[in-house]
Design an enzyme around this catalytic site. Structure first.
Site, PDB file in Angstrom:
ATOM      1  CD  GLU A  25      59.885  31.228  54.173  1.00  0.00           C
ATOM      2  OE1 GLU A  25      60.275  30.285  54.877  1.00  0.00           O
ATOM      3  OE2 GLU A  25      59.307  31.080  53.094  1.00  0.00           O
ATOM      4  CD  GLU A  67      38.068  47.843  48.220  1.00  0.00           C
ATOM      5  OE1 GLU A  67      38.436  46.670  47.990  1.00  0.00           O
ATOM      6  OE2 GLU A  67      38.250  48.764  47.413  1.00  0.00           O
TER       7      GLU A  67
HETATM    8  C1  LIG Z   1      44.674  36.831  40.380  1.00  0.00           C
HETATM    9  C2  LIG Z   1      43.916  36.208  41.495  1.00  0.00           C
HETATM   10  C3  LIG Z   1      44.375  35.038  42.045  1.00  0.00           C
HETATM   11  C4  LIG Z   1      43.661  34.415  43.060  1.00  0.00           C
HETATM   12  N1  LIG Z   1      44.122  33.232  43.540  1.00  0.00           N
HETATM   13  C5  LIG Z   1      43.412  32.581  44.478  1.00  0.00           C
HETATM   14  C6  LIG Z   1      43.822  31.279  44.936  1.00  0.00           C
HETATM   15  O1  LIG Z   1      44.840  30.750  44.498  1.00  0.00           O
HETATM   16  N2  LIG Z   1      43.059  30.644  45.820  1.00  0.00           N
HETATM   17  C7  LIG Z   1      41.930  31.198  46.345  1.00  0.00           C
HETATM   18  O2  LIG Z   1      41.312  30.584  47.181  1.00  0.00           O
HETATM   19  N3  LIG Z   1      41.499  32.427  45.954  1.00  0.00           N
HETATM   20  C8  LIG Z   1      42.212  33.118  45.018  1.00  0.00           C
HETATM   21  N4  LIG Z   1      41.781  34.348  44.586  1.00  0.00           N
HETATM   22  C9  LIG Z   1      40.518  34.857  45.078  1.00  0.00           C
HETATM   23  C10 LIG Z   1      40.623  36.066  45.996  1.00  0.00           C
HETATM   24  O3  LIG Z   1      41.082  35.693  47.254  1.00  0.00           O
HETATM   25  C11 LIG Z   1      39.239  36.698  46.038  1.00  0.00           C
HETATM   26  O4  LIG Z   1      38.957  37.208  44.759  1.00  0.00           O
HETATM   27  C12 LIG Z   1      39.142  37.814  47.062  1.00  0.00           C
HETATM   28  O5  LIG Z   1      39.227  37.322  48.345  1.00  0.00           O
HETATM   29  C13 LIG Z   1      37.817  38.593  46.886  1.00  0.00           C
HETATM   30  O6  LIG Z   1      36.710  37.782  46.847  1.00  0.00           O
HETATM   31  P1  LIG Z   1      35.614  37.922  45.679  1.00  0.00           P
HETATM   32  O7  LIG Z   1      36.357  37.825  44.400  1.00  0.00           O
HETATM   33  O8  LIG Z   1      34.549  36.974  45.933  1.00  0.00           O
HETATM   34  O9  LIG Z   1      35.105  39.392  45.802  1.00  0.00           O
HETATM   35  P2  LIG Z   1      34.006  39.919  46.832  1.00  0.00           P
HETATM   36  O10 LIG Z   1      34.309  39.423  48.172  1.00  0.00           O
HETATM   37  O11 LIG Z   1      32.655  39.665  46.271  1.00  0.00           O
HETATM   38  O12 LIG Z   1      34.302  41.476  46.784  1.00  0.00           O
HETATM   39  C14 LIG Z   1      33.798  42.323  45.748  1.00  0.00           C
HETATM   40  C15 LIG Z   1      34.064  43.757  46.173  1.00  0.00           C
HETATM   41  O13 LIG Z   1      33.375  44.016  47.401  1.00  0.00           O
HETATM   42  C16 LIG Z   1      34.257  44.476  48.385  1.00  0.00           C
HETATM   43  N5  LIG Z   1      33.867  43.980  49.697  1.00  0.00           N
HETATM   44  C17 LIG Z   1      33.504  42.735  50.046  1.00  0.00           C
HETATM   45  N6  LIG Z   1      33.284  42.658  51.353  1.00  0.00           N
HETATM   46  C18 LIG Z   1      33.526  43.888  51.851  1.00  0.00           C
HETATM   47  C19 LIG Z   1      33.509  44.461  53.147  1.00  0.00           C
HETATM   48  N7  LIG Z   1      33.192  43.758  54.237  1.00  0.00           N
HETATM   49  N8  LIG Z   1      33.825  45.750  53.272  1.00  0.00           N
HETATM   50  C20 LIG Z   1      34.148  46.491  52.187  1.00  0.00           C
HETATM   51  N9  LIG Z   1      34.192  46.018  50.956  1.00  0.00           N
HETATM   52  C21 LIG Z   1      33.901  44.722  50.797  1.00  0.00           C
HETATM   53  C22 LIG Z   1      35.603  43.925  47.975  1.00  0.00           C
HETATM   54  O14 LIG Z   1      36.663  44.671  48.534  1.00  0.00           O
HETATM   55  C23 LIG Z   1      35.527  44.023  46.466  1.00  0.00           C
HETATM   56  O15 LIG Z   1      35.881  45.307  46.066  1.00  0.00           O
HETATM   57  C24 LIG Z   1      42.475  34.990  43.567  1.00  0.00           C
HETATM   58  C25 LIG Z   1      42.040  36.200  43.028  1.00  0.00           C
HETATM   59  C26 LIG Z   1      42.737  36.801  42.006  1.00  0.00           C
HETATM   60  C27 LIG Z   1      42.225  38.087  41.441  1.00  0.00           C
END
Ligand SMILES: Cc1cc2nc3c(=O)[nH]c(=O)nc-3n(C[C@H](O)[C@H](O)[C@H](O)COP(=O)(O)OP(=O)(O)OC[C@H]3O[C@@H](n4cnc5c(N)ncnc54)[C@H](O)[C@@H]3O)c2cc1C
Lengths: 395, 375
Positions: free
Chosen positions: A245, A373
Site C-alpha cells: 500500500e 542514523e
Molecule cells: C514529529 C514527531 C512525531 C513523532 N510521533 C511519534 C508517535 O506518534 N508515536 C511514537 O511512538 N513516537 C513518535 N515520535 C518519536 C520518534 O519515533 C523518536 O523521536 C525517534 O525514534 C528517536 O527517538 P528519541 O527521540 O528518543 O531519540 P534518541 O533515540 O535518543 O536519538 C538521539 C540521537 O541519537 C542517535 N542515535 C540513537 N541511537 C543510535 C544508534 N544506534 N546509532 C546512531 N545514532 C543513534 C539518533 O539518530 C539521534 O540523532 C515522533 C517524533 C517526532 C519528532
C-alpha cells in the site's frame, strides 16, 4: 450509501476505475481547507467519512471491514487521483501503522470492532511506542502491563505521541516480561484513550504548535481482549505492512514536492531571484532531486508489477525525500533573507511564513518514525549485509 | 512506462556480465606514463560480431538488433561496472548513434554494417580546444574544394581518437553545422594521444589540415546532433551508475573482510553510514539513468530534461562513490596497483567530459525555469 459505486467483483479496467473515482472526487470533494485547526480537524474527519460511505476508503483493505481490496495497479491509480484532487489524508496514525497489524494479526472480533470505525474516521488512533527512555532503542521500553484476571493494569509513560490530544485509541507497546527481556517481553496492547488513569499532556513542539503530546498511564485497566497477538509476542508485529500500500502512494509525495518546487520557483521569479546563477543552480538541483523522487516511486511500482517485490530502491526513498524536504525549505528561507524570518503574525511575512514553518517542521523528517542514523544502520546491515556492531544488543 | 528491467533486458545484462567476468580478467593499471590502456582486439570482435552488442541500437536493415537506448543502458551499466577498456562507447554510442540518427541513408549503408560486425571502430569529434563538446558554431571549417569538402581545424578530447578507423567531425559550413566522415588515414590528418587522467578511456587531439571529408546529410546538423547528445548523455549516465555500483560493492566487500580493533571495519558506524549514503545515491542514480534511457530518442523537451537530470546526478554520485571507496580501503586504496583509483579517474573524467554537472543544471534551468515551462 450509494450502491452505484460498490466495487464489481472482477477488477474494473483501470481507466473505467479512474474515471469513476474522478467523478466521485469532483462531485463530493471536501471543499476548501479551513485555517482554524479545530475546523480543519472536523473537516478532515468528515471527508474520511464521505470516502467510507461511498466505498472509496481503504484501497488495500479487505472489503468486509469497509475496504476496497483493490489490485495493486488500481491502488496506484487510487493514490494518483487522490493526490491530484488534493484531498486531505486520514487523521491519526491508525490507518497507516495500526491497521496492517490488526488486519494481519488481530482476531475476527477485533477486526470487526476496530477497523470500520477507524477507516471511517469515527475513532482516531495514535501510536504510543516511544518513551522517555526508549526512542531509537524501542526494545528498552518500560511501560508495564500486569495481568489481573482478564485485564491488564498498565503503568508508565509514552512521549512524542502524534495526534494524542485528539486520540480515541492508543496502540501501544508495553512490557509484560522482565526489563531484561527486551524485545522478547513486549506486548501489543490497544488502550482506550478515554479510560480512567489515562492522562494526555500536550507538548509544544519547536514550531510552536502541538504536533505531539505525552501520555501517562496510571493503573489503566485494559481488557485482555484488546491485546493483539500473544502476550510477550508484540515485537514481531511492529513492522507489519499491508501488501504494498505504501509503495502505491510513493509518487504522491513526489507530486507534492514537484508542486512545492513550482511554487518556490514562481515566488523566486516574482522576486527576481532566478536571475542569480547560484540560485538557478540550486533550483536546478532541487528539480533533479524532485524528479528522481518521482522516478524512484515509479521504479518501485514497476518493480512490484514486474517482480512482485518493491526492490532496493524503495528502501532508500525515505532518506532521499527527507534530505530533500529539509534542504528545499532551508534554501527558500536563505534566499528570502530577512523577509524569510517573519511568521504569519507580521504582514510583511512572505506567504504567511510557509517556508519558515517548513524549515522548522522538517527538522522532524530525520527524527520521527526512525531517525536518519537508524535508517542508515538498517540499510547498511540489512541491505548491504555489513556486520552488526558487536557492542549493540541484538534485535 | 516500466523502469524495471524486463525479462529480455535481464538476459542481456546477464550475458554481458558473464562475458565481462570471464574475459575481462584483472585489468592491471598500465604503468604510469605509458599512455592509455590498450584494448584487446579479440574481445572486441567477440562482443561486436558474436554477441551483437555494437549493433544493439542499430536498425535491423543494417544488421543491427533494432533496440534502443534502454538496452544500450543495460550494456553500458555492465561495462561501467567492469571498467572495461574497449572502443565500445566511442564506436557504438558516440559514432553509432550519430550515424543511426543522421538521416542520411547512404552514410548508414556505408558504415553501420561494419560497426555492427566490429570491422570498423569509430568516434565522434566535436569538442574543440575551448572544451565544449557542443561547440556551436565550431571553429573547424569546411570548405568545398575542387574534389569535394576539405576540413581544417583542431578537434580535441576525442574519445579513442588515436585508434578509431573513422572520425565523425563537426565543422562550420556555409549552411550551418555540418557533419563529416573522415577516415583516420586521410591526408592532412594528424592525431596525438593526450596525457589524460583516465587511462581506460583514451583521449586524442586531431589536427585537420585541408583534410578531405565526406559530408553526412545536408543542411544544418545542429538539431540531429542535439538529439544524439541526449542519447549519449543517457548512455553515459548508465555507465556511471555501473561504475558507482562497482565502487559501492568493492567498498562493502572490503568493509566486511578487513579487520581492525578485532572486528570488521564494516561494523563501525562511520563506515556503515558512508556505505548507506552511497547506496541511496546509487539507487537514485539508477532510477535517473533508467528514466533517461526510457525517454531519450523520442521528440520533445522531456528527453532533454531527463538526460540533464541523469547526467548531473549520476556524475556526482559516481565521483562520490569513487572517492569514498578509496577512503574505505585506506592505504591500499592509495596504491597504483589497486583498481580503486581507476574508478576515480573514470568518474572524474566522465563527470567533466560531455558537459559538467553545473552545465547540465544550467541547461535544465533553461528547460524548466523559462516562462511557461510546465512545473
Ligand atoms: C514529529 C514527531 C512525531 C513523532 N510521533 C511519534 C508517535 O506518534 N508515536 C511514537 O511512538 N513516537 C513518535 N515520535 C518519536 C520518534 O519515533 C523518536 O523521536 C525517534 O525514534 C528517536 O527517538 P528519541 O527521540 O528518543 O531519540 P534518541 O533515540 O535518543 O536519538 C538521539 C540521537 O541519537 C542517535 N542515535 C540513537 N541511537 C543510535 C544508534 N544506534 N546509532 C546512531 N545514532 C543513534 C539518533 O539518530 C539521534 O540523532 C515522533 C517524533 C517526532 C519528532
Amino acid at each position: 450509501m450509494t450502491t452505484a459505486s460498490a466495487l464489481p467483483r472482477t477488477p474494473e479496467p483501470l481507466d473505467v476505475f479512474r474515471s469513476r473515482l474522478r467523478d466521485f472526487l469532483t462531485g463530493h470533494g471536501p471543499g476548501r481547507r479551513p485555517r482554524d485547526p479545530e475546523e480543519r480537524f472536523a473537516w478532515t474527519r468528515a471527508w474520511q467519512a464521505t470516502l467510507f460511505d461511498h466505498g472509496f476508503a481503504g484501497p488495500s483493505w479487505p472489503e468486509e471491514y469497509g475496504g476496497m481490496d483493490l489490485p495493486f495497479a488500481h491502488q496506484v491509480v487510487y493514490q494518483e487521483e487522490l493526490a491530484r484532487a488534493r484531498v486531505p489524508g486520514p487523521v491519526g496514525t491508525g490507518l497507516g501503522i495500526a491497521a496492517p497489524t490488526i488486519i494481519k494479526y488481530g482476531t475476527d472480533e477485533q477486526r470487526r470492532r476496530w477497523l470500520p470505525s477507524m477507516l471511517r474516521g469515527d475513532t482516531v488512533w495514535a501510536q504510543g511506542y516511544s518513551e522517555p527512555e526508549a526512542g531509537s532503542d524501542l526494545p528498552g521500553l518500560r511501560t508495564t502491563a500486569r495481568r489481573d484476571g482478564d485485564t491488564y493494569v498498565v503503568n508508565g509513560q509514552k512521549v512524542w505521541t502524534s495526534h494524542a490530544a485528539r486520540a480515541d485509541v492508543f496502540f501501544t507497546l508495553v512490557r509484560t516480561g522482565t526489563r531484561a527481556s527486551r524485545q522478547r517481553g513486549i506486548t501489543y496492547l490497544v488502550v482506550d484513550a478515554h479510560a480512567p488513569g489515562v492522562d494526555v499532556r500536550p507538548l509544544r513542539d519547536l514550531t510552536g504548535g502541538h504536533l505531539f503530546a505525552e501520555v501517562f498511564f496510571d493503573d489503566v485497566r485494559v481488557p485482555v481482549a484488546d491485546r493483539v497477538g500473544e502476550e510477550n509476542g508484540g515485537w514481531p508485529l511492529v513492522r507489519t505492512s499491508l501488501g504494498h500500500e505504501r509503495a502505491a502512494g510513493a509518487m504522491n509525495q513526489a507530486a507534492t514536492y514537484r508542486r512545492v518546487l513550482g511554487e518556490l520557483r514562481q515566488l523566486l521569479a516574482e522576486r527576481g531571484a532566478l536571475e542569480d546563477t547560484e540560485v538557478r543552480d540550486r533550483m536546478a538541483d532541487f528539480e533533479i532531486r524532485a524528479r528522481i523522487m518521482h522516478y524512484n516511486g515509479q521504479r518501485t511500482i514497476s518493480d512490484i508489477l514486474t517482480h512482485g517485490e518493491p526492490g532496493p530502491v524503495s528502501s532508500v526513498s525515505r532518506l532521499h525525500i527527507s534530505q530533500f524536504e529539509q534542504d528545499i525549505h532551508e534554501f527558500a528561507v536563505d534566499v528570502l533573507g530577512p523577509a524569510g524570518l517573519l511568521g504569519p503574525g507580521s504582514e510583511e511575512a512572505v506567504q504567511r511564513g510557509r517556508w519558515l514553518y517548513g524549515f522548522l517542521r522538517t527538522r522532524a523528517s530525520t527524527i520521527g518514525a526512525g531517525t536518519a542514523e537508524i535508517q542508515r544502520n538498517t540499510l547498511a546491515e540489512q541491505v548491504l549485509g555489513l556486520p552488526r556492531d558487536p557492542g549493540m544488543p541484538s534485535v | 512506462m516500466s523502469l524495471s528491467l524486463g525479462e529480455e533486458q535481464e538476459e542481456l545484462r546477464l550475458l554481458v556480465r558473464t562475458f565481462l567476468d570471464d574475459k575481462a580478467t584483472s585489468h592491471r593499471p598500465p604503468p604510469p606514463g605509458t599512455g592509455p590502456q590498450k584494448y584487446d582486439g579479440g574481445l572486441w570482435r567477440q562482443l561486436s560480431g558474436q554477441l551483437g552488442l555494437t549493433g544493439l541500437a542499430v536498425p535491423e536493415r543494417f544488421g543491427g538488433a533494432g533496440l534502443g537506448p534502454a538496452e544500450l543502458g543495460v550494456v553500458l551499466e555492465e561495462m561501467g561496472r567492469a571498467l572495461f577498456p574497449s572502443p565500445f562507447f566511442a564506436t557504438a554510442v558516440l559514432a553509432g548513434q550519430t550515424v543511426t540518427h543522421c538521416g542520411d541513408e547512404a552514410a548508414m549503408e556505408r558504415w553501420l554494417p561494419d560497426i555492427v560486425s566490429g570491422a570498423l571502430t569509430a568516434t565522434l569529434a566535436t569538442a574543440e580546444p575551448d572544451g565544449s563538446w557542443a561547440a556551436d558554431p565550431p571553429a573547424t571549417v569546411a570548405d568545398r574544394g575542387r574534389d569535394g569538402w576539405v576540413l581544417s581545424g583542431t578537434k580535441t578530447y576525442v574519445v579513442d581518437g588515436h585508434t578509431a578507423d573513422l572520425l565523425l567531425v563537426t565543422a562550420r559550413c556555409p549552411d550551418g553545422v555540418g557533419l563529416f566522415g573522415v577516415p583516420a588515414t586521410a591526408p592532412g590528418l594528424t592525431r596525438t594521444v593526450l596525457d589524460a587522467l583516465d587511462p581506460t578511456r583514451p583521449l586524442a587531439r586531431i589536427r585537420l589540415g585541408a583534410t578531405p571529408a565526406s559530408r553526412i546529410g545536408t543542411g544544418d546538423a545542429s538539431e540531429s546532433l542535439a538529439a544524439v547528445r541526449d542519447l549519449v548523455r543517457a548512455a553515459l549516465a548508465a555507465e556511471q551508475v555501473g561504475g558507482a555500483a562497482a565502487c559501492l560493492d568493492m567498498a562493502v566487500g572490503h568493509a566486511k573482510t578487513r579487520e581492525q580493533f578485532g572486528r570488521p571495519i564494516g561494523s563501525f558506524q562511520a563506515i556503515k553510514h558512508k556505505c548507506a549514503q552511497l547506496l541511496v545515491e546509487v539507487e537514485c542514480a539508477r532510477s535517473a539513468a533508467r528514466f533517461a534511457g526510457s525517454v531519450v530518442g523520442s521528440p520533445g523537451t522531456e528527453a532533454a530534461i531527463a538526460a540533464a537530470v541523469a547526467r548531473s546526478y549520476c556524475s556526482e554520485a559516481f565521483t562520490h562513490a569513487a572517492k569514498e571507496n578509496i577512503q574505505i580501503h585506506g592505504g591500499i586504496g592509495f596504491t597504483w596497483e589497486h583498481r580503486a583509483h581507476l574508478y576515480l579517474r573514470r568518474a572524474k573524467s566522465s563527470e567533466l567530459l560531455f558537459g559538467t554537472p553545473r552545465e547540465e543544471r544550467a541547461r535544465l534551468a533553461r528547460l524548466t525555469m523559462s516562462e511557461g515551462a510546465a512545473p
